[in-house]
Enzyme design. Structure first.
Site, PDB file in Angstrom:
ATOM      1  N   GLY A   1      -4.865  -4.512  -6.972  1.00 30.27           N
ATOM      2  CA  GLY A   1      -3.468  -4.346  -7.357  1.00 30.27           C
ATOM      3  C   GLY A   1      -3.290  -3.284  -8.410  1.00 30.27           C
ATOM      4  N   GLU A   2      -2.167  -3.339  -9.091  1.00 33.77           N
ATOM      5  CA  GLU A   2      -1.853  -2.427 -10.189  1.00 33.77           C
ATOM      6  C   GLU A   2      -1.069  -3.185 -11.251  1.00 33.77           C
ATOM      7  OE1 GLU A   2      -3.115   0.453 -10.269  1.00 33.77           O
ATOM      8  OE2 GLU A   2      -3.467   1.025  -8.169  1.00 33.77           O
TER       9      GLU A   2
ATOM     10  N   ARG B   1     -13.107   0.012  -3.316  1.00 32.94           N
ATOM     11  CA  ARG B   1     -12.111   0.591  -4.218  1.00 32.94           C
ATOM     12  C   ARG B   1     -11.322   1.726  -3.578  1.00 32.94           C
ATOM     13  NH1 ARG B   1     -12.994   4.118  -9.804  1.00 32.94           N
ATOM     14  NH2 ARG B   1     -10.856   3.901 -10.570  1.00 32.94           N
ATOM     15  N   LEU B   2     -10.006   1.669  -3.753  1.00 35.40           N
ATOM     16  CA  LEU B   2      -9.110   2.786  -3.490  1.00 35.40           C
ATOM     17  C   LEU B   2      -8.700   3.305  -4.863  1.00 35.40           C
ATOM     18  CD1 LEU B   2      -7.543   4.378  -1.259  1.00 35.40           C
ATOM     19  CD2 LEU B   2      -5.640   2.817  -1.668  1.00 35.40           C
TER      20      LEU B   2
ATOM     21  N   CYS C   1      -7.329  -2.349  -3.754  1.00 40.04           N
ATOM     22  CA  CYS C   1      -8.696  -2.498  -3.307  1.00 40.04           C
ATOM     23  C   CYS C   1      -8.846  -3.743  -2.455  1.00 40.04           C
ATOM     24  CB  CYS C   1      -9.636  -2.577  -4.510  1.00 40.04           C
ATOM     25  SG  CYS C   1      -9.385  -1.260  -5.724  1.00 40.04           S
TER      26      CYS C   1
ATOM     27  N   SER D   1       8.436   1.450  -2.051  1.00 40.09           N
ATOM     28  CA  SER D   1       9.255   0.898  -0.983  1.00 40.09           C
ATOM     29  C   SER D   1      10.256  -0.098  -1.559  1.00 40.09           C
ATOM     30  CB  SER D   1       8.356   0.228   0.070  1.00 40.09           C
ATOM     31  OG  SER D   1       9.078  -0.086   1.239  1.00 40.09           O
ATOM     32  N   GLY D   2      11.214  -0.525  -0.737  1.00 42.52           N
ATOM     33  CA  GLY D   2      12.336  -1.314  -1.246  1.00 42.52           C
ATOM     34  C   GLY D   2      12.269  -2.799  -0.985  1.00 42.52           C
TER      35      GLY D   2
END
Length: 641
Positions: free
Chosen positions: A80-81, A50-51, A2, A371-372
């Protein structure tokens, strides 16, 4: 994932700033197009975009939470998460009978803060930037994740403090804070030299960043008190013949666990895929959790500047649906102003342009991608990390002999074999290594910058970081430096900004606290050994990824700007950008034009130096001159109320 924005007032005037914060928050609507909202009391107003990824029907923000006796004590905004939120939620329920009203990770953060205080950040596995307002103590707690995956900007003035996910939103609040938008000349010199603006600086004097691995506490009328909670150390555990197999298994196990937790979402998760081992490993492990995994890659039509074919071969080998986006020179040039607008501060890494298009294509199919990023810094993946091995002979020389080697290198013509080796061997690690990005040496800096200050060069940034790693092996010291410079200044900025520009959440399983615990214990000969990099990682995953990837040379997303700036694709654009830029008081434009013509004529490859200056000029045109207006839907910057 977000965008958050807050204004803590010094005079209990938050109610009068609600409309301003809401409008400024809309500047970053791309970070969270699903919902928008504000909340305020007398002291604080916060805005949020918000996403929706987890607990989509609930977990709305700003989120109010509190213990049973005071159910709305706290207000949280969070970007974030938290990947271990399920386990933390269960722990909070078991130990404290904490009231829980959602199934999301945001509520877990504020509950953890209530019961464990600031130490709660050490329990969070994830990427985050958040603010928690305690309405009882009138105290604001801000925190950012250990590696700096998610951004958090700060501005403090006589009328309060503003904080947010994007700098362009804070620029709209400077007047309210009693601040101006003056350019930071020191930060500009750092940018021109290093290709990015190092934390905690930005190109605006009165806006900074909360650094990675830090939290801050503040209250009305008081400036933030900042504390570093994450101090990365390489606490090496030696390998033996008896423990090698178990150590490689430990790497495999922790990466499996990290990817599994990074797959937690209530929406579709995909994965970026290049031709290298990092993204291939992430995709291969993600495929084990989602047989219908989608992978996405990008490239160019020019030979030698595309990993599309390798990525397609890899996708077929691991059994995933694969999507390719090829970027034309015309698309590349046309997108530059829009990309720089999203960046907030310039980053002179051409790879962010294909990353922007990669994210744009991915968003058509998924809402989250893996992703890396971070594998090179943690496991020793950059080729330059092998340099201390090639220079060991110089370390045995007395000081006068090394200085003599340096003087000899100065007399050898440019391009002569051995000149660079002598030059670098004559220098200490602290003098010769300043991350992956230095584009201008001191002599050229003096020529390109109008206000060059020798005390503002790279050692201004790197010396304090090197001081923290005294006594470590040289490879660990280089990794440590990159964690605080190139990783958070370039890699993670472009990853966050280019994906969020497209309302796409990017997750990086390598940058996980448990992965760090394992990787930071590796000895140097398990990173740089047998003529390769990331040796232990390659050994650990050799049964997981296809053989054609395992020992392939690292490329990333190569970009043909060297050819394009010399040709019809970009020369005219570059020349016009220099000619029309109103940066004469900052940049020696005649010198830059000479560099461009030398590059076109094949005299010297100036592509990276030119790109550095050109991106700054575009940034200046957008954010200072206001002469460049990017084509952005529902354009709302600058805000006018």
């Amino acid at each position: 994932m977000c965008g958050l924005l807050g204004l803590l007032t010094s005079d209990a005037s938050a109610a009068t700033a609600v409309d301003l914060v809401a409008a400024a928050s809309h500047c970053m609507r791309h970070r969270g197009p699903d919902e928008a909202g504000t909340w305020h009391d007398d002291d604080l107003v916060v805005g949020f975009n918000r996403l929706s990824i987890i607990d989509i029907e609930h977990s709305h923000q700003p989120l109010r939470w509190g213990p049973t006796e005071s159910p709305e004590r706290y207000a949280l905004v969070f970007n974030g998460e938290i990947y271990n939120y399920v386990e933390l939620r269960e722990q909070l329920l078991t130990e404290f009978d904490a009231p829980m009203h959602t199934e999301g990770d945001a509520e877990v953060i504020v509950a953890a803060f209530h019961y464990w205080g600031p130490e709660a950040v050490l329990r969070l596995r994830g990427m985050f930037a958040f603010g928690i307002w305690d309405t009882q103590t009138k105290s604001l707690f801000l925190a950012r994740d250990p590696f700096g995956i998610k951004p958090l900007f700060l501005a403090t003035g006589p009328r309060g403090t503003a904080f947010g996910s994007e700098k362009k939103s804070l620029l709209e609040l400077l007047d309210r804070l009693g601040l101006d938008d003056a350019l930071d000349h020191r930060a500009l010199e750092h940018y021109i030299e290093l290709q990015y603006v190092p934390e905690p600086e930005t190109l605006h004097t009165n806006i900074g960043r909360l650094e990675s691995g830090c939290h801050a506490t503040l209250s009305p009328g008081r400036a933030p008190t900042i504390t570093r909670y994450f101090n990365p150390r390489f606490d090496v555990r030696p390998f033996t013949a008896d423990t090698a197999a178990s150590r490689y298994s430990e790497i495999t196990d922790v990466l499996r666990d990290s990817v599994a937790k990074h797959m937690r979402a209530d929406v579709t998760v995909g994965s970026f895929l290049s031709g290298g081992i990092d993204s291939t490993l992430v995709a291969a492990l993600a495929r084990q959790h989602n047989p219908d995994l989608i992978t996405i890659t990008t490239g160019f039509q020019r030979d030698g500047y595309s990993e599309v074919d390798v990525a397609a071969e890899t996708a077929e080998a691991i059994g995933v649906r694969h999507i390719v986006k090829v970027v034309s020179p015309e698309e590349f040039v046309a997108a530059i102003p829009e990309i720089v607008w999203y960046l907030d501060d310039p980053v002179a890494d051409p790879a962010l342009v294909p990353l922007y298009f990669l994210a744009k294509e991915a968003r058509k199919h998924v809402k989250v991608v893996l992703s890396g990023e971070g594998a090179d810094e943690l496991f020793g993946g950059y080729t330059i990390y092998k340099e201390p091995l090639s220079l060991r002979g110089f370390d045995r020389l007395p000081g006068f002999a090394r200085r003599a080697a340096g003087r000899l290198s100065d007399r050898i013509p440019e391009g002569t074999r051995g000149k660079s080796l002598l030059h670098r061997g004559s220098m200490s690690l602290e003098d010769r290594y300043y991350g992956n990005a230095r584009s201008f040496d001191d002599a050229r800096l003096q020529q390109v910058l109008r206000d060059y200050r020798p005390e503002w060069t790279h050692t201004d940034v790197t010396a304090p970081i090197y001081a923290e790693s005294a006594g470590w092996d040289p490879v660990a010291r280089m990794q440590h430096l990159d964690l605080f410079t190139w990783l958070r200044g370039d890699i993670l900025v472009k990853a966050d900004k280019m994906t969020m520009a497209n309302s796409l959440e990017l997750r990086v399983p390598f940058l996980d606290s448990e992965v760090w615990r394992v990787a930071s214990a590796l000895p140097v000969d398990e990173k740089i050994a047998h003529g390769t990099t990331k040796y232990a990682l390659r050994k650990a995953i050799e049964e997981i990824i296809p053989p054609h990837v395992l020992h392939r040379r690292k490329l990333g997303f190569p970009v043909p700007i060297r050819h394009w700036l010399a040709g019809t694709e970009m020369y005219d654009w570059a020349h016009l950008t220099i000619a029309t830029s109103q940066t004469d008081h900052l940049i020696n434009k005649q010198f830059v034009t000479t560099m461009l013509d030398e590059h076109r004529d094949g005299v010297v490859d100036n592509s990276r130096r030119l790109w550095n200056v050109l991106i700054f000029m575009v940034w200046h045109g957008i954010f200072v001159e206001k002469t460049i207006v990017p084509t952005i839907e529902d354009h709302t910057y600058p805000v006018r109320l």
